[in-house]
Design a protein around this motif. Structure first.
Motif, PDB file in Angstrom:
ATOM      1  N   THR A 297      -5.774   1.614  -2.918  1.00 20.85           N
ATOM      2  CA  THR A 297      -5.019   0.462  -2.164  1.00 20.85           C
ATOM      3  C   THR A 297      -4.991   0.492  -0.559  1.00 20.85           C
ATOM      4  O   THR A 297      -4.851   1.730  -0.012  1.00 20.85           O
ATOM      5  N   LYS A 298      -5.307  -0.547   0.125  1.00 20.72           N
ATOM      6  CA  LYS A 298      -5.490  -0.441   1.573  1.00 20.72           C
ATOM      7  C   LYS A 298      -4.376  -0.435   2.114  1.00 20.72           C
ATOM      8  O   LYS A 298      -3.123  -1.057   1.790  1.00 20.72           O
ATOM      9  N   LEU A 299      -4.458  -0.005   3.312  1.00 19.58           N
ATOM     10  CA  LEU A 299      -3.063   0.053   4.097  1.00 19.58           C
ATOM     11  C   LEU A 299      -3.013  -1.178   4.856  1.00 19.58           C
ATOM     12  O   LEU A 299      -4.005  -1.770   5.448  1.00 19.58           O
ATOM     13  N   GLU A 300      -2.101  -1.371   5.409  1.00 22.14           N
ATOM     14  CA  GLU A 300      -1.787  -2.554   6.048  1.00 22.14           C
ATOM     15  C   GLU A 300      -0.423  -2.421   7.193  1.00 22.14           C
ATOM     16  O   GLU A 300       0.148  -1.377   7.176  1.00 22.14           O
ATOM     17  N   SER A 336       4.320  -1.664  14.999  1.00 24.26           N
ATOM     18  CA  SER A 336       4.000  -1.813  13.576  1.00 24.26           C
ATOM     19  C   SER A 336       3.389  -0.512  13.030  1.00 24.26           C
ATOM     20  O   SER A 336       2.847   0.279  13.982  1.00 24.26           O
ATOM     21  N   VAL A 337       3.421  -0.081  12.015  1.00 24.44           N
ATOM     22  CA  VAL A 337       3.134   1.018  11.323  1.00 24.44           C
ATOM     23  C   VAL A 337       2.157   0.819  10.139  1.00 24.44           C
ATOM     24  O   VAL A 337       2.178  -0.336   9.491  1.00 24.44           O
ATOM     25  N   CYS A 339       1.218   1.408   6.419  1.00 22.61           N
ATOM     26  CA  CYS A 339       1.519   1.697   5.011  1.00 22.61           C
ATOM     27  C   CYS A 339       1.066   0.903   3.767  1.00 22.61           C
ATOM     28  O   CYS A 339       0.611  -0.123   4.158  1.00 22.61           O
ATOM     29  N   VAL A 340       1.229   1.375   2.671  1.00 18.19           N
ATOM     30  CA  VAL A 340       0.480   0.658   1.824  1.00 18.19           C
ATOM     31  C   VAL A 340       1.437  -0.357   1.334  1.00 18.19           C
ATOM     32  O   VAL A 340       2.556  -0.716   1.593  1.00 18.19           O
ATOM     33  N   ASN A 341       0.892  -1.578   0.778  1.00 16.46           N
ATOM     34  CA  ASN A 341       1.314  -2.901   0.546  1.00 16.46           C
ATOM     35  C   ASN A 341       2.704  -2.751  -0.296  1.00 16.46           C
ATOM     36  O   ASN A 341       2.648  -1.966  -1.451  1.00 16.46           O
ATOM     37  N   GLY A 342       3.905  -2.973   0.277  1.00 13.98           N
ATOM     38  CA  GLY A 342       5.195  -3.009  -0.384  1.00 13.98           C
ATOM     39  C   GLY A 342       5.789  -1.687  -0.382  1.00 13.98           C
ATOM     40  O   GLY A 342       6.813  -1.528  -1.064  1.00 13.98           O
ATOM     41  N   GLY A 343       4.996  -0.510   0.218  1.00 12.27           N
ATOM     42  CA  GLY A 343       5.598   0.859   0.145  1.00 12.27           C
ATOM     43  C   GLY A 343       6.611   1.257   0.978  1.00 12.27           C
ATOM     44  O   GLY A 343       7.496   1.677   0.615  1.00 12.27           O
ATOM     45  N   LEU A 344       6.609   0.485   2.127  1.00 11.03           N
ATOM     46  CA  LEU A 344       7.874   0.783   2.964  1.00 11.03           C
ATOM     47  C   LEU A 344       9.262   0.093   2.377  1.00 11.03           C
ATOM     48  O   LEU A 344      10.338   0.889   2.195  1.00 11.03           O
ATOM     49  N   ARG A 345       9.159  -0.880   1.670  1.00 12.37           N
ATOM     50  CA  ARG A 345      10.484  -1.348   0.976  1.00 12.37           C
ATOM     51  C   ARG A 345      10.951  -0.637  -0.200  1.00 12.37           C
ATOM     52  O   ARG A 345      11.871  -0.292  -0.301  1.00 12.37           O
ATOM     53  N   GLU A 346      10.055   0.216  -0.898  1.00 13.10           N
ATOM     54  CA  GLU A 346      10.240   0.892  -2.056  1.00 13.10           C
ATOM     55  C   GLU A 346      10.764   2.226  -1.392  1.00 13.10           C
ATOM     56  O   GLU A 346      11.620   2.772  -2.094  1.00 13.10           O
TER      57      GLU A 346
END
Length: 455
Positions: A297-300, A336-337, A339-346
């Motif tokens: 998974t790529k970071l965004e 901005s930081v 993080c993996v896709n959807g990772g910060l929300r989880e």
């Protein structure tokens, strides 16, 4: 003392031109080092005083052999050391600095001159023109074209050329003893034995390294199998617990003497244990999916102010029901930081869920963020029951659950913080915890900011 060699010189080309019948052989740096050690062994063992002209690869390992001979105080000797200005010069030698474009920069040699023994070993690294520095660096351990000779005529020609290009103020190299015959056969035999011994030492060291590597691999495999076994045992135990409770409740429901309140309690137990088992299975499947997919998974780039306030607002109604104040302070201009896709929300969902679960009525859950160097520090602070100090290292383990009596919700899988740590690890972030029993907890997340210069 240090001198500068102005004129260009190639000992390798000179040796090759003088000796028309000599064919260079590819030697690895390890083999070259073993030959140097064997020759120094011979000089020391046979008590041979010699003049040595040398240019070796940089590093203490190579020059330690020359220093070993230099320390033989009872032997008179002169050592002419040719090297570039990128290397350290030793006061023990007659140091001759090479210019950057000198052909010798890609060559190494060891020339020994003595009435009893003389020899020349010269090696060259073949580097095509316009080759990149990275490619040159990668070739440092590759074999070199090497000539090793005891022929007096060749050695005399090489010495004469070196004397010609040496600066005039360099102490002279005395070679009046050079004679048209090779060193004694006895010394050549001794050198041959020394080289075999040194090569055997290298072979044994290589074998020992391979044995250690094989043992480490076996140990890693054993450790991995042990962890897998332990993981499976933990899964089985976690899944078996609700099944045991379900079976107990079912057997009690079959009792003819059961009363309605008891029946209701057992039905509630069945419902809770089914929910718990479902939560365990769902959490395990999610964790396995993360572990399988995160590596690819790529970071965004993620803006905290776009994610965190929304997650906090979804918990407002639950917090109000429990009488807990929940709020967030995220500056709009914060960088901005990654993080993996959807990772910060989880991550936020798992941490806020835990904070609300273990914070009593009248408590607070506060979320804040601030810039610190190249990182953002994101803090989730609560006034809950806290975590005993000795249990803090365990909270990120699979299936770990805090039981404090403040909450009756034990249906969680105990995988939330494990998932948080996995997501942060793959986001090049980290998490730390400060907590005190009955005084609350503070989870501190560290995430790297997006640097526009590297985009």
């Amino acid at each position: 003392m240090k001198y500068s060699l102005v004129d260009d010189l190639s000992v390798y080309n000179l040796t090759l031109n003088v000796s028309k019948s000599t064919t260079p052989i590819f030697f690895t740096p390890v083999t070259l080092l073993s030959i140097i050690r064997a020759k120094i062994d011979l000089l020391i063992e046979q008590q041979i005083a010699a003049t040595i002209l040398v240019k070796l690869p940089p590093g203490k390992l190579w020059y330690s052999e020359i220093e070993r001979y230099q320390k033989c105080e009872h032997l008179s000797k002169n050592i002419y050391n040719y090297q570039t200005n990128k290397q350290e010069f030793s006061d023990l030698y007659i140091n001759i600095e090479l210019l950057a474009d000198n052909q010798l920069k890609n060559e190494y040699f060891l020339l020994i001159l003595s009435p009893e023994f003389w020899s020349l070993m010269v090696a060259a690294r073949q580097i095509p023109e316009n080759q990149s520095r990275e490619k040159i660096k990668s070739q440092k351990k590759s074999p070199l074209l090497t000539i090793n000779t005891f022929e007096c005529e060749i050695i005399q020609e090489v010495v004469n050329e070196i004397k010609r290009v040496n600066p005039p103020d360099v102490p002279p190299i005395f070679t009046d003893f050079i004679c048209p015959y090779p060193p004694q056969v006895r010394l050549i035999n001794q050198l041959w034995i020394k080289q075999i011994q040194r090569q055997e030492e290298i072979n044994q060291q290589t074998i020992n390294k391979q044995i250690i590597k094989v043992r480490q691999n076996h140990q890693n495999i054993d450790n991995k199998e042990y962890l897998q076994d332990e993981y499976l045992i933990n899964i089985c135990q976690e899944l078996r617990t609700p099944l045991t409770h379900i079976k107990t409740a079912l057997s009690l429901l079959n009792s003819p003497q059961i009363k309605p309140p008891q029946r209701q309690r057992y039905l509630q137990m069945l419902n809770q244990e089914c929910d718990r088992q479902s939560s365990l299975i769902t959490g395990l499947l999610h964790l396995l999916e993360l572990e399988r997919n995160l590596a690819e998974t790529k970071l965004e780039a993620v803006n905290l102010s776009d994610i965190i306030p929304g997650v906090v607002s979804t918990y407002q109604s639950l917090a109000q029901e429990k009488g807990i104040m929940i709020s967030s302070t995220i500056p709009n201009d914060i960088p901005s930081v990654y993080c993996v896709n959807g990772g910060l929300r989880e991550i936020m969902i798992n941490l806020l869920h835990n904070s609300l679960k273990f914070t009593p009525t009248g408590g607070q859950v506060l979320v804040s963020a601030k810039l610190q160097g190249d990182y953002i520090l994101l803090e989730i602070r609560d006034t809950g029951m806290g975590i005993p100090e000795n249990e803090i290292p365990k909270i990120f383990d699979r299936f770990y659950r805090v039981r404090t009596g403040i909450s009756e919700d034990f249906n969680g899988a105990g995988l939330g913080l494990t998932i948080v740590k996995q997501l942060l690890r793959h986001s090049r972030g980290s998490i730390s915890v400060k907590s005190k029993l009955y005084a609350g907890s503070n989870f501190i997340i560290k995430l790297a900011i997006v640097n526009p210069k590297t985009e």
